[in-house]
Design an enzyme around this catalytic site. Structure first.
Site, short mmCIF file in Angstrom:
data_model
loop_
_atom_site.label_atom_id
_atom_site.label_comp_id
_atom_site.label_asym_id
_atom_site.label_seq_id
_atom_site.Cartn_x
_atom_site.Cartn_y
_atom_site.Cartn_z
N LEU A 125 -0.35 8.87 35.99
CA LEU A 125 -0.58 7.51 35.52
C LEU A 125 -0.78 7.42 34.00
O LEU A 125 -0.58 6.37 33.41
CB LEU A 125 -1.83 6.97 36.22
N TYR A 126 -1.20 8.52 33.36
CA TYR A 126 -1.56 8.47 31.94
C TYR A 126 -0.35 8.34 31.05
O TYR A 126 0.70 8.87 31.38
CB TYR A 126 -2.33 9.72 31.55
N PRO A 127 -0.49 7.67 29.91
CA PRO A 127 -1.69 7.26 29.21
C PRO A 127 -2.26 5.94 29.74
O PRO A 127 -1.61 5.21 30.48
CB PRO A 127 -1.23 7.09 27.77
N GLY A 153 3.54 8.53 32.40
CA GLY A 153 3.92 9.93 32.44
C GLY A 153 4.03 10.59 31.08
O GLY A 153 4.24 11.80 30.99
#
Length: 155
Positions: free
Chosen positions: A27-29, A38
């Site tokens: 899920l990041y950032p 991604g």
């Protein structure tokens, strides 16, 4: 979000200072958005690929996202799913199929063939999140304890 160069410098500084645990997620950032999802794993992956010996110096963890109504999160996991990015009904869920989709996507972005720790970012049931301090079990309509079969893909 950092640039890739900034991320690499931060990771170098972290390891040089004795850090060993690198935690990320598909899920990041944060805040998550279709155009950046991604990216954190991708930056860690290019950092690892530049000097493969780094992989043995760190403990690498990532996470599968829990339920989410945006199609772009699940579509980001595999190139053949990209056409579903704008499909709001293409939700994420914590199922064996989606756990496998997510981990394969993470491994590809991280440019590694294994993770030391893999976690569920948030469960497939109601939880009090984001400032809600009171847990109300009757909200959400999910069982509090999932069936063992739900975890077959990670046994």
């Amino acid at each position: 979000q950092n640039t890739e160069e900034e991320a690499h410098r931060q990771l170098d500084f972290f390891v040089e200072a004795g850090g060993t645990f690198v935690d990320t997620a598909e899920l990041y950032p944060v805040p998550p958005a279709a155009d950046v999802i991604g990216r954190t794993e991708t930056y860690i992956g290019t950092w690892l690929a530049a000097k493969p010996e780094r992989r043995k110096q760190i403990v690498l963890a990532s996470k599968v996202a829990g339920p989410r109504a945006e199609g772009w999160l699940r579509a980001n996991r595999k190139p053949e799913l990209k056409h579903k990015a704008d499909d709001g009904s293409f939700n994420t869920a914590v199922t064996p199929e989606q756990i496998n989709e997510a981990i394969e996507g993470s491994l590809a972005r991280l440019q590694t063939d294994y993770l030391d720790l893999y976690q569920i970012h948030w469960p497939e049931r109601y939880v009090s999140l984001f400032g809600n301090s009171i847990f109300t079990p009757s909200v959400g309509g999910h069982a509090l304890v999932p069936d063992k079969k739900d975890f077959a893909s990670i046994e």
